[in-house]
Write a protein that holds these residues in place. Structure first.
Motif, PDB file in Angstrom:
ATOM      1  N   ARG A   1      29.514   8.836  -8.488  1.00 39.23           N
ATOM      2  CA  ARG A   1      28.819   7.995  -9.440  1.00 39.23           C
ATOM      3  C   ARG A   1      27.764   7.145  -8.730  1.00 39.23           C
ATOM      4  NH1 ARG A   1      32.902   5.160  -7.582  1.00 39.23           N
ATOM      5  NH2 ARG A   1      32.870   2.887  -7.552  1.00 39.23           N
ATOM      6  N   PRO A   2      26.796   6.591  -9.448  1.00 38.67           N
ATOM      7  CA  PRO A   2      25.775   5.745  -8.827  1.00 38.67           C
ATOM      8  C   PRO A   2      26.401   4.494  -8.215  1.00 38.67           C
ATOM      9  CG  PRO A   2      25.126   6.434 -11.035  1.00 38.67           C
ATOM     10  CD  PRO A   2      26.559   6.821 -10.873  1.00 38.67           C
ATOM     11  N   PRO A   3      25.754   3.916  -7.192  1.00 39.09           N
ATOM     12  CA  PRO A   3      26.278   2.692  -6.586  1.00 39.09           C
ATOM     13  C   PRO A   3      26.432   1.582  -7.622  1.00 39.09           C
ATOM     14  CG  PRO A   3      24.531   3.628  -5.241  1.00 39.09           C
ATOM     15  CD  PRO A   3      24.539   4.390  -6.527  1.00 39.09           C
ATOM     16  N   GLY A   4      27.381   0.720  -7.393  1.00 37.05           N
ATOM     17  CA  GLY A   4      27.647  -0.358  -8.332  1.00 37.05           C
ATOM     18  C   GLY A   4      27.275  -1.717  -7.775  1.00 37.05           C
ATOM     19  N   ARG A   5      27.828  -2.743  -8.395  1.00 37.39           N
ATOM     20  CA  ARG A   5      27.515  -4.111  -7.996  1.00 37.39           C
ATOM     21  C   ARG A   5      28.730  -4.995  -8.261  1.00 37.39           C
ATOM     22  NH1 ARG A   5      21.878  -6.598  -9.847  1.00 37.39           N
ATOM     23  NH2 ARG A   5      21.241  -4.998  -8.357  1.00 37.39           N
ATOM     24  N   VAL A   6      28.919  -5.974  -7.394  1.00 36.28           N
ATOM     25  CA  VAL A   6      30.024  -6.919  -7.508  1.00 36.28           C
ATOM     26  C   VAL A   6      29.454  -8.325  -7.621  1.00 36.28           C
ATOM     27  CG1 VAL A   6      32.104  -7.841  -6.411  1.00 36.28           C
ATOM     28  CG2 VAL A   6      31.519  -5.412  -6.144  1.00 36.28           C
TER      29      VAL A   6
ATOM     30  N   PRO B   1      32.796 -21.643  -1.024  1.00 30.35           N
ATOM     31  CA  PRO B   1      31.396 -21.212  -0.983  1.00 30.35           C
ATOM     32  C   PRO B   1      31.278 -19.760  -0.543  1.00 30.35           C
ATOM     33  CG  PRO B   1      31.914 -22.542   0.942  1.00 30.35           C
ATOM     34  CD  PRO B   1      33.124 -22.610   0.049  1.00 30.35           C
ATOM     35  N   ALA B   2      30.120 -19.185  -0.794  1.00 23.76           N
ATOM     36  CA  ALA B   2      29.893 -17.788  -0.416  1.00 23.76           C
ATOM     37  C   ALA B   2      30.069 -17.575   1.081  1.00 23.76           C
ATOM     38  CB  ALA B   2      28.493 -17.358  -0.858  1.00 23.76           C
ATOM     39  N   SER B   3      29.715 -18.569   1.882  1.00 20.77           N
ATOM     40  CA  SER B   3      29.848 -18.447   3.335  1.00 20.77           C
ATOM     41  C   SER B   3      31.298 -18.226   3.746  1.00 20.77           C
ATOM     42  CB  SER B   3      29.289 -19.690   4.020  1.00 20.77           C
ATOM     43  OG  SER B   3      29.967 -20.856   3.578  1.00 20.77           O
ATOM     44  N   HIS B   4      32.233 -18.803   2.991  1.00 25.29           N
ATOM     45  CA  HIS B   4      33.658 -18.584   3.278  1.00 25.29           C
ATOM     46  C   HIS B   4      34.005 -17.100   3.156  1.00 25.29           C
ATOM     47  CE1 HIS B   4      38.055 -18.867   2.930  1.00 25.29           C
ATOM     48  NE2 HIS B   4      37.936 -18.131   1.845  1.00 25.29           N
TER      49      HIS B   4
ATOM     50  N   ALA C   1      29.461  -8.546   4.605  1.00 25.71           N
ATOM     51  CA  ALA C   1      29.058  -9.109   3.318  1.00 25.71           C
ATOM     52  C   ALA C   1      27.600  -9.542   3.320  1.00 25.71           C
ATOM     53  CB  ALA C   1      29.958 -10.296   2.968  1.00 25.71           C
ATOM     54  N   ARG C   2      27.079  -9.890   4.488  1.00 23.38           N
ATOM     55  CA  ARG C   2      25.658 -10.254   4.551  1.00 23.38           C
ATOM     56  C   ARG C   2      24.782  -9.058   4.181  1.00 23.38           C
ATOM     57  NH1 ARG C   2      25.093 -15.218   6.968  1.00 23.38           N
ATOM     58  NH2 ARG C   2      26.896 -15.947   8.170  1.00 23.38           N
ATOM     59  N   ALA C   3      25.164  -7.887   4.646  1.00 21.92           N
ATOM     60  CA  ALA C   3      24.422  -6.680   4.278  1.00 21.92           C
ATOM     61  C   ALA C   3      24.581  -6.380   2.796  1.00 21.92           C
ATOM     62  CB  ALA C   3      24.909  -5.495   5.117  1.00 21.92           C
ATOM     63  N   ASP C   4      25.786  -6.627   2.267  1.00 19.26           N
ATOM     64  CA  ASP C   4      26.006  -6.431   0.833  1.00 19.26           C
ATOM     65  C   ASP C   4      25.132  -7.376   0.019  1.00 19.26           C
ATOM     66  OD1 ASP C   4      27.954  -4.368   0.937  1.00 19.26           O
ATOM     67  OD2 ASP C   4      29.499  -5.839   1.437  1.00 19.26           O
ATOM     68  N   LEU C   5      25.004  -8.614   0.481  1.00 20.57           N
ATOM     69  CA  LEU C   5      24.137  -9.576  -0.206  1.00 20.57           C
ATOM     70  C   LEU C   5      22.673  -9.149  -0.123  1.00 20.57           C
ATOM     71  CD1 LEU C   5      25.815 -12.896   0.993  1.00 20.57           C
ATOM     72  CD2 LEU C   5      25.612 -12.175  -1.391  1.00 20.57           C
ATOM     73  N   ALA C   6      22.261  -8.707   1.058  1.00 23.22           N
ATOM     74  CA  ALA C   6      20.867  -8.305   1.251  1.00 23.22           C
ATOM     75  C   ALA C   6      20.498  -7.094   0.397  1.00 23.22           C
ATOM     76  CB  ALA C   6      20.609  -8.015   2.725  1.00 23.22           C
ATOM     77  N   SER C   7      21.457  -6.189   0.215  1.00 23.13           N
ATOM     78  CA  SER C   7      21.193  -4.971  -0.556  1.00 23.13           C
ATOM     79  C   SER C   7      21.284  -5.199  -2.053  1.00 23.13           C
ATOM     80  CB  SER C   7      22.182  -3.875  -0.155  1.00 23.13           C
ATOM     81  OG  SER C   7      23.495  -4.214  -0.589  1.00 23.13           O
ATOM     82  N   GLY C   8      21.853  -6.359  -2.459  1.00 19.11           N
ATOM     83  CA  GLY C   8      22.067  -6.612  -3.876  1.00 19.11           C
ATOM     84  C   GLY C   8      23.370  -6.064  -4.392  1.00 19.11           C
ATOM     85  N   ARG C   9      24.139  -5.426  -3.501  1.00 18.99           N
ATOM     86  CA  ARG C   9      25.436  -4.895  -3.910  1.00 18.99           C
ATOM     87  C   ARG C   9      26.402  -6.027  -4.244  1.00 18.99           C
ATOM     88  NH1 ARG C   9      26.326  -2.191   0.480  1.00 18.99           N
ATOM     89  NH2 ARG C   9      25.021  -0.497  -0.298  1.00 18.99           N
TER      90      ARG C   9
END
Length: 341
Positions: free
Chosen positions: A83-88, A96-99, A111-119
């Motif tokens: 299936r196509p990539p999703g999003r969380v 906080p997100a940093s945690h 998770a930084r890469a996930d944030l950068a990709s929009g995933r």
């Protein structure tokens, strides 16, 4: 901060499988149209379990699940295997997100890469004025919603409606008519799932009560807000929900009929209760997780769950009721669980 569940190297095997098998829950992605409730208490935080489920959702969103269930679906020719990539969407109301970037790093998830990709997208409710930002982004939506009236309950639920629309936009899962997507307390919504269908979109609340408090939902309407928010998200196509709640902080009234935790429990397909040992923490055991399957969606290794439910009326598939219990131990490098029953 509680550590995350441990991510072992491939040579040693996947901690996801270890943990999921110990908890007797389905591994892989979150089932579409399903909700899992994680409760905890002051003496036994469930943050590590929220992080575990968050990582699972991110792995599935990236390219399908990275465990045995993915292989099973691929061998069976399941459409969800490609299936196509999703999003969380992480709704951060407690940490906080940093945690979570630090915690997920311990799991081997960038998770930084996930944030950068929009995933991975974050709805930050720890900012000084989260309600003002959400209200501004959703200004004018309520007047477009069919059936909306300026009653007390409608005014009370307006912040929950705005939060829903913010999350749905972040997931890129909104239908064309925004207002009609919010499910009122009287709405009957039937949902179903097919075997092997992982959700493409997952909303993860680290503390749903704190999230709704932060956008100024009054206590008198908290139950309706929790019910409406969760069921509205579940009504979106290919979406699942993970919800955290503090059991002891909620109090006994919240768990009784009419309470917000009672409403949340009625929506959940599986409930995972994290609690301290009654005899106190042992050297390698810090608490217990009790798992209750209210439907078959999170039951592992089922060839067909065939589950559907009429939500909002307290009716669900009662043919599958299963419970499990596991003890867990936490360390800086991760968590381990051992099945009890």
């Amino acid at each position: 901060a509680p550590p995350a569940c441990r991510a072992d190297s491939p040579a040693r095997g996947s901690s996801d499988m270890d943990l999921d098998e110990a908890l007797d829950i389905r591994s892989g992605g979150m089932p579409r149209g399903a909700a899992v409730l994680v409760t905890d208490e002051v003496d036994a935080s469930g943050g590590w379990l929220i992080s575990h489920l968050l990582r699972r959702a991110l792995v599935s969103a990236a390219a399908g699940s990275d465990d045995a269930d993915a292989s099973r679906r691929a061998q069976a020719g399941s459409a969800s295997a490609s299936r196509p990539p999703g999003r969380v969407c992480l709704i951060a109301a407690e940490q906080p997100a940093s945690h979570y970037t630090r915690t997920l790093a311990k799991l081997g998830r960038d998770a930084r890469a996930d944030l950068a990709s929009g995933r991975l997208v974050v709805v930050d409710l720890l900012s000084p004025s989260p309600f003002d930002a959400i209200a501004a982004a959703d200004a004018g939506e309520d007047e477009e919603e069919p059936g909306f009236q300026n009653s007390e309950i409608d005014r009370d639920l307006a912040p929950a409606r705005a939060l829903f629309q913010t999350i749905a936009r972040a997931l890129d899962a909104l239908p064309p008519k925004l207002g009609s997507a919010f499910v009122n307390a009287e709405t009957e919504t039937e949902t179903g799932t097919e075997d092997g269908d992982d959700a493409r979109f997952v909303a993860v609340f680290d503390d749903v009560h704190a999230a709704l408090e932060s956008v100024r939902v009054p206590a008198r309407s908290m139950s309706a807000a929790v019910d409406g928010l969760c069921r509205s998200l579940l009504s979106l196509k290919e979406t699942a929900v993970v919800v955290g709640a503090h059991l002891d902080a909620a109090g006994a009234r919240a768990s009784c009929p009419g309470g917000w935790l009672f409403a949340l429990d009625a929506v959940a397909d599986a409930r995972l209760d994290v609690a301290a040992l009654k005899t106190g923490a042992a050297r390698d055991v810090h608490g217990r997780v009790r798992v209750t399957h209210r439907t078959g969606r999170f039951v592992p290794n089922r060839s067909s769950v065939g589950s559907s439910r009429l939500e909002g009326r307290g009716e669900e598939d009662t043919t599958i009721r299963k419970r499990a219990s596991a003890k867990f131990g936490l360390a800086e490098t991760g968590a381990r669980a051992t099945r009890e029953s």
